[in-house]
Design an enzyme around this catalytic site. Structure first.
Site, PDB file in Angstrom:
ATOM      1  N   GLU A 214     149.716  -2.382  44.581  1.00 13.37           N
ATOM      2  CA  GLU A 214     150.488  -1.171  44.585  1.00 13.37           C
ATOM      3  C   GLU A 214     149.712   0.071  44.259  1.00 13.37           C
ATOM      4  O   GLU A 214     148.207  -0.132  44.029  1.00 13.37           O
ATOM      5  CB  GLU A 214     151.670  -1.208  43.703  1.00 13.37           C
ATOM      6  CG  GLU A 214     152.896  -1.355  44.253  1.00 13.37           C
ATOM      7  CD  GLU A 214     153.357  -0.342  45.050  1.00 13.37           C
ATOM      8  OE1 GLU A 214     152.937   0.823  45.189  1.00 13.37           O
ATOM      9  OE2 GLU A 214     154.615  -0.471  45.636  1.00 13.37           O
TER      10      GLU A 214
ATOM     11  N   ARG B  97     160.493   0.040  33.687  1.00  5.66           N
ATOM     12  CA  ARG B  97     159.091  -0.090  33.627  1.00  5.66           C
ATOM     13  C   ARG B  97     158.627   1.027  34.957  1.00  5.66           C
ATOM     14  O   ARG B  97     159.528   1.338  35.718  1.00  5.66           O
ATOM     15  CB  ARG B  97     158.669  -1.447  34.016  1.00  5.66           C
ATOM     16  CG  ARG B  97     158.879  -1.698  35.693  1.00  5.66           C
ATOM     17  CD  ARG B  97     157.971  -2.887  36.162  1.00  5.66           C
ATOM     18  NE  ARG B  97     158.239  -3.332  37.506  1.00  5.66           N
ATOM     19  CZ  ARG B  97     157.893  -2.889  38.608  1.00  5.66           C
ATOM     20  NH1 ARG B  97     157.147  -1.789  38.534  1.00  5.66           N
ATOM     21  NH2 ARG B  97     158.365  -3.419  39.684  1.00  5.66           N
TER      22      ARG B  97
ATOM     23  N   ASN C  48     156.991   2.266  37.966  1.00  7.71           N
ATOM     24  CA  ASN C  48     156.793   1.887  39.465  1.00  7.71           C
ATOM     25  C   ASN C  48     156.088   2.801  40.112  1.00  7.71           C
ATOM     26  O   ASN C  48     154.853   2.576  40.425  1.00  7.71           O
ATOM     27  CB  ASN C  48     158.317   1.628  39.826  1.00  7.71           C
ATOM     28  CG  ASN C  48     158.015   0.892  41.156  1.00  7.71           C
ATOM     29  OD1 ASN C  48     157.474  -0.215  41.119  1.00  7.71           O
ATOM     30  ND2 ASN C  48     158.685   1.215  42.459  1.00  7.71           N
TER      31      ASN C  48
ATOM     32  N   GLU D 147     157.756 -13.663  36.492  1.00  3.38           N
ATOM     33  CA  GLU D 147     159.058 -14.155  37.516  1.00  3.38           C
ATOM     34  C   GLU D 147     159.764 -13.156  37.718  1.00  3.38           C
ATOM     35  O   GLU D 147     159.926 -12.254  36.844  1.00  3.38           O
ATOM     36  CB  GLU D 147     159.547 -15.411  36.594  1.00  3.38           C
ATOM     37  CG  GLU D 147     160.433 -14.803  35.566  1.00  3.38           C
ATOM     38  CD  GLU D 147     159.559 -14.674  33.961  1.00  3.38           C
ATOM     39  OE1 GLU D 147     160.234 -14.765  32.975  1.00  3.38           O
ATOM     40  OE2 GLU D 147     158.347 -14.734  34.022  1.00  3.38           O
TER      41      GLU D 147
ATOM     42  N   ASN E  78     160.349   4.930  44.955  1.00  7.10           N
ATOM     43  CA  ASN E  78     159.089   4.782  45.723  1.00  7.10           C
ATOM     44  C   ASN E  78     159.092   6.018  46.475  1.00  7.10           C
ATOM     45  O   ASN E  78     159.897   6.734  46.833  1.00  7.10           O
ATOM     46  CB  ASN E  78     159.525   3.475  47.014  1.00  7.10           C
ATOM     47  CG  ASN E  78     159.023   2.360  46.280  1.00  7.10           C
ATOM     48  OD1 ASN E  78     157.866   2.327  45.627  1.00  7.10           O
ATOM     49  ND2 ASN E  78     159.978   1.393  46.039  1.00  7.10           N
TER      50      ASN E  78
ATOM     51  N   ASP F 186     159.171   1.359  50.966  1.00 10.07           N
ATOM     52  CA  ASP F 186     158.073   1.457  49.947  1.00 10.07           C
ATOM     53  C   ASP F 186     157.267   2.538  49.639  1.00 10.07           C
ATOM     54  O   ASP F 186     157.824   3.767  49.992  1.00 10.07           O
ATOM     55  CB  ASP F 186     157.237   0.016  49.686  1.00 10.07           C
ATOM     56  CG  ASP F 186     156.922  -0.598  48.368  1.00 10.07           C
ATOM     57  OD1 ASP F 186     156.652   0.303  47.573  1.00 10.07           O
ATOM     58  OD2 ASP F 186     156.979  -1.790  48.260  1.00 10.07           O
TER      59      ASP F 186
END
Length: 295
Positions: free
Chosen positions: A17, A100, A102, A126, A157, A206
């Site tokens: 990313e 979190r 991004n 996970e 995004n 995205d």
């Protein structure tokens, strides 16, 4: 134009990313969020560096003062690559402990824009289910002053500015929409959000890049493609890519015509050998430059 290159054939990211191209040093930076790593690659020398962290990391951008600003799980920090030292800076989303980092981009005036989401990554990498739209969008000025612009975001995004600086673009993957805002470059204020684009059936929206003509190149997570939108939000073309989850893209190269595309091996069945690879396409179109953080 659509011939896909794999410039680093052995490199795979769990969740690649945040690509950033530094035109001055001809260096591509990006991260592996799940892998807790950041990369720097100089294509001309094929020189690759990797730094690992003790935290999820969603962005790394150069600072005008030297070193880098990194977006870690719950905070922003300054990173000195020579010593490996991290210096805490600010935590724009400290009031949402479940979130979190991004999405992140620096605007043309050097301000850092930071989008968050409910953390969906467990301690061992996970997947964790997203149960709430708790994400926020915040602007961080060079002096650390923070301004919140949006709340109740599913997955933040795409953060972009039009070449003339009068528009900002920001999206929410879970809402399946990218919005366009009126933008005042001097003050850093975004206003009047309205729908720019929404596409069904070609994966989720995205990260994106913008070219000098104002066309947006959007990575479609789960859709194995890049969609190019014209400045009116209409589909201009669809470029198929050999990965399930392209995650973001940025223009780079000496002439700014190479589109570098990050991807994720996570959340795939493993049948495509390039899952998680860095891809490159020669577009013949020059992209808008990235900017260093002014702080």
């Amino acid at each position: 134009m659509t011939e896909i290159q794999t410039p680093l054939p052995d490199l795979r990211c769990q969740l690649g990313e945040g690509p950033f191209w530094d035109q001055h040093s001809q260096t591509l930076y990006w991260v592996d969020i799940i892998g807790k790593a950041a990369f720097a690659w100089k294509p001309a020398q094929n020189d690759l560096q990797k730094w690992t962290f003790n935290s999820l990391i969603s962005a790394i951008v150069p600072r005008e003062a030297g070193g880098f600003l990194v977006a870690l799980h719950r905070e922003l920090a300054f990173f000195d690559p020579a010593s490996g030292n991290l210096t805490p800076f600010v935590a724009p989303d400290a009031d949402h402990s479940e979130n979190r980092s991004n999405e992140a981009r620096v605007d043309p005036m050097g301000r850092f824009w930071h989008g968050t989401m409910q953390n969906n990554i467990g301690p061992n990498g996970e997947a964790v289910a997203i149960t709430q739209h708790s994400g926020t969008l915040n602007r961080v000025d060079a002096n650390g002053k923070m301004t919140r612009f949006c709340e109740n975001i599913g997955i933040s995004n795409t953060l972009l500015w039009s070449p003339d600086g009068t528009r900002m673009y920001f999206g929410d993957t879970l809402a399946n929409r990218m919005d366009v805002y009126d933008f005042d470059m001097a003050s850093g204020m975004a206003s009047n959000p309205r729908l720019f684009c929404s596409v069904e059936g070609r994966g989720g929206m995205d990260g994106s890049a913008i070219d000098q003509d104002g066309f947006i190149w959007n990575a479609r997570y789960g859709g194995s493609c890049i969609i190019r939108f014209n400045p009116d939000g209409e589909i201009d073309r669809i470029i198929d890519v050999p990965v399930t989850n392209p995650t973001s893209c940025v223009f780079g190269g000496p002439d700014m015509t190479t589109l570098y595309i990050t991807s994720a091996a996570d959340d795939t069945d493993g049948t495509k050998p390039l899952e998680g690879a860095l891809l490159a396409i020669e577009t013949g179109v020059a992209g808008a430059p990235c900017h260093a953080f002014a702080g």
